[in-house]
Design an enzyme around this catalytic site. Structure first.
Site, PDB file in Angstrom:
ATOM      1  N   LYS A 226       0.850  -1.204   0.000  1.00 33.83           N
ATOM      2  CA  LYS A 226       0.000   0.000   0.000  1.00 33.83           C
ATOM      3  C   LYS A 226       0.874   1.239   0.000  1.00 33.83           C
ATOM      4  O   LYS A 226       1.911   1.277   0.675  1.00 33.83           O
ATOM      5  CB  LYS A 226      -0.915   0.019   1.251  1.00 33.83           C
TER       6      LYS A 226
ATOM      7  N   GLU B  85      -9.534  12.834  11.334  1.00 31.92           N
ATOM      8  CA  GLU B  85      -8.816  11.629  11.796  1.00 31.92           C
ATOM      9  C   GLU B  85      -8.029  11.855  13.090  1.00 31.92           C
ATOM     10  O   GLU B  85      -7.121  12.695  13.136  1.00 31.92           O
ATOM     11  CB  GLU B  85      -7.869  11.144  10.683  1.00 31.92           C
TER      12      GLU B  85
HETATM   13  C1  LIG Z   1      -4.432  11.057   2.878  1.00 33.24           C
HETATM   14  C2  LIG Z   1      -5.665  11.523   3.060  1.00 33.24           C
HETATM   15  O1  LIG Z   1      -6.657  10.788   3.649  1.00 33.24           O
HETATM   16  C3  LIG Z   1      -6.359   9.631   4.403  1.00 33.24           C
HETATM   17  C4  LIG Z   1      -7.354   9.595   5.480  1.00 33.24           C
HETATM   18  C5  LIG Z   1      -8.580   9.000   5.297  1.00 33.24           C
HETATM   19  C6  LIG Z   1      -8.813   8.205   4.169  1.00 33.24           C
HETATM   20  C7  LIG Z   1      -7.828   7.945   3.278  1.00 33.24           C
HETATM   21  C8  LIG Z   1      -8.071   7.097   2.094  1.00 33.24           C
HETATM   22  O2  LIG Z   1      -9.176   6.530   1.963  1.00 33.24           O
HETATM   23  O3  LIG Z   1      -7.199   6.983   1.246  1.00 33.24           O
HETATM   24  C9  LIG Z   1      -6.440   8.420   3.494  1.00 33.24           C
HETATM   25  O4  LIG Z   1      -5.749   7.347   4.050  1.00 33.24           O
HETATM   26  C10 LIG Z   1      -6.043  12.881   2.675  1.00 33.24           C
HETATM   27  O5  LIG Z   1      -7.193  13.287   2.926  1.00 33.24           O
HETATM   28  O6  LIG Z   1      -5.183  13.619   2.126  1.00 33.24           O
END
Ligand SMILES: C=C(O[C@H]1C=CC=C(C(=O)O)[C@@H]1O)C(=O)O
Length: 412
Positions: A145, A197
């Site tokens: 990932k 978050e």
């Molecule tokens: C990296 C970001 O989101 C992260 C946080 C929530 C969901 C995310 C996703 O679904 O990819 C990311 O991991 C961003 O908003 O720039």
């Protein structure tokens, strides 16, 4: 003070007037769902890097006047210069002190910032290409990932007051963690945002982390919106993307905590995006472990970096082509008892005068689709853009030219 037409200037805003006044004196402001915290009279924590500053925090707090707090930001790369400070003038208010929004900022005509120019970096096409490259590297077995981000540079007609920006972010995102942190360089630069978050909270021995990963853009059509939420819950790709984060956090907490629990993920809604969210809890083995120790153990999680971390960070440096700074960093505070609360610095922008640099990324795993990933970053960019009343074309990469920006009267 804010511009006369700004919501804070009308006196009917979300934030109490002390917060507006403190922001004018370069205080850091963090708004959680529970409380509003202002750290003024700040002195930078010793140490160049975010990692060094985290390590020295507790000692500096111990020598600071009672009631002081460490507050600020650790960059995405913990070896990069940190933005943590000791604030000796601290205001903490329960969230009930936040009042209702005078003007819902996302409503067209509620007053938007006028855009002179916007430049996506990388371009939408380059971002799709980077996602495709990452999917190939994942298929080749280099990593499992990686979180790839893009930025958009926006030149505004007028420089907004930071208080107005915070006001609008808080009003448009009532359950988010709103932040405004002065960055050490270049002078006059702020990190502002409304992140959903929680990286980690430490209260006594109780530890909580609520990682998010796996996303779908929201829709203004309720039927479409519900379909997207259902699709997210049923998506194998999103569940794998999410599980990498939960596994990494559980693994990092186990040496430090007993009773580490990670139940099944739930749906979480922000105004712009649906997410999968897991509430992970634990109990500190050693009460001397501080919130800063927990940040050092967790950050950067696979919600912003990837799995394995080193390979993901190397691929980010290769494919992204811009410096993340404190975007995707750890933003928060710690008190003299070692308690603290730190957010993951997403849905953020750097603000310097009339220049705004927005950031948004997404997790890439086997099966990720470049077009869908681009759309996801556009939806995430809307968190800040909608709050500031900036037109949709900026998020989708269509750009903007002088005179066409803004949805109404400018606040800046
Ligand atoms: C990296 C970001 O989101 C992260 C946080 C929530 C969901 C995310 C996703 O679904 O990819 C990311 O991991 C961003 O908003 O720039």
């Amino acid at each position: 003070m804010s511009s006369p037409g700004g919501p804070a200037g009308r006196g009917g805003g979300v934030l109490p007037p002390q917060v507006t006044a403190a922001l004018e004196r370069d205080a850091a402001v963090l708004v959680s769902p529970e409380e509003l915290l202002v750290g003024a009279r700040r002195t930078p924590v010793a140490g160049r890097s975010g990692r060094e500053q985290l390590a020295g925090l507790a000692q500096e707090l111990a020598a600071a006047p009672a009631g002081s707090l460490a507050i600020g930001a650790v960059p995405f790369d913990p070896a990069a210069p940190g933005a943590l400070a000791i604030a000796t003038d601290v205001l903490r208010l329960p969230r009930s002190h936040r009042r209702g929004a005078a003007v819902p900022p996302s409503v067209p005509g509620g007053g938007g910032l006028q855009v002179l120019r916007s430049t996506p970096r990388p371009s939408p096409e380059e971002h799709r290409q980077a996602v495709a490259d990452a999917v190939r590297r994942i298929a080749a077995g280099d990593l499992a990932k990686v979180v790839l981000a893009r930025s958009v540079d926006v030149r505004l007609r007028n420089a907004p007051a930071v208080a107005d920006v915070v006001e609008r972010l808080a009003a448009a995102n009532p359950t988010a963690r709103v932040l405004a942190v002065p960055l050490p360089a270049p002078a006059g630069t702020w990190l502002v945002g409304a992140t959903p978050e929680l990286l980690v909270r430490r209260r006594g021995r109780e530890v909580v982390s609520v990682p998010l990963a796996g996303s779908q853009p929201r829709s203004s059509d309720p039927a479409v919106d519900a379909t997207r939420a259902a699709r997210l819950v049923g998506s194998d790709k999103d569940r794998r993307e999410h599980d990498f984060v939960v596994e990494a956090i559980v693994e990092a907490l186990r040496p430090l905590c007993t009773e580490v629990r990670a139940p099944a993920p739930e749906l979480l809604a922000t105004p712009a995006v649906w997410h999968l969210a897991t509430t992970i809890t634990g109990r500190l083995r050693d009460p001397a472990t501080t919130s800063a120790d927990l940040v050092a153990a967790l950050h950067p999680t696979p919600a912003v970096a990837g799995t394995p971390r080193d390979a993901a960070v190397a691929l980010i440096a290769e494919l992204e082509g811009f410096d993340r700074g404190c975007y995707a960093g750890a933003i928060g505070w710690q008190d003299g008892a070692g308690d603290g609360e730190w957010s993951v610095g997403v849905r953020c922008a750097e603000l310097a005068g009339n220049r705004l640099r927005l950031f948004a990324g997404g997790g890439i795993v086997a099966g990720s689709d470049p077009e869908a990933e681009l759309a996801e970053t556009s939806a995430k960019l809307r968190t800040v853009l909608d709050a500031l009343g900036i037109e949709a074309g900026v998020a989708s990469g269509r750009g903007s030219v002088a005179g066409s920006g803004g949805t109404g009267r400018a606040v800046g």
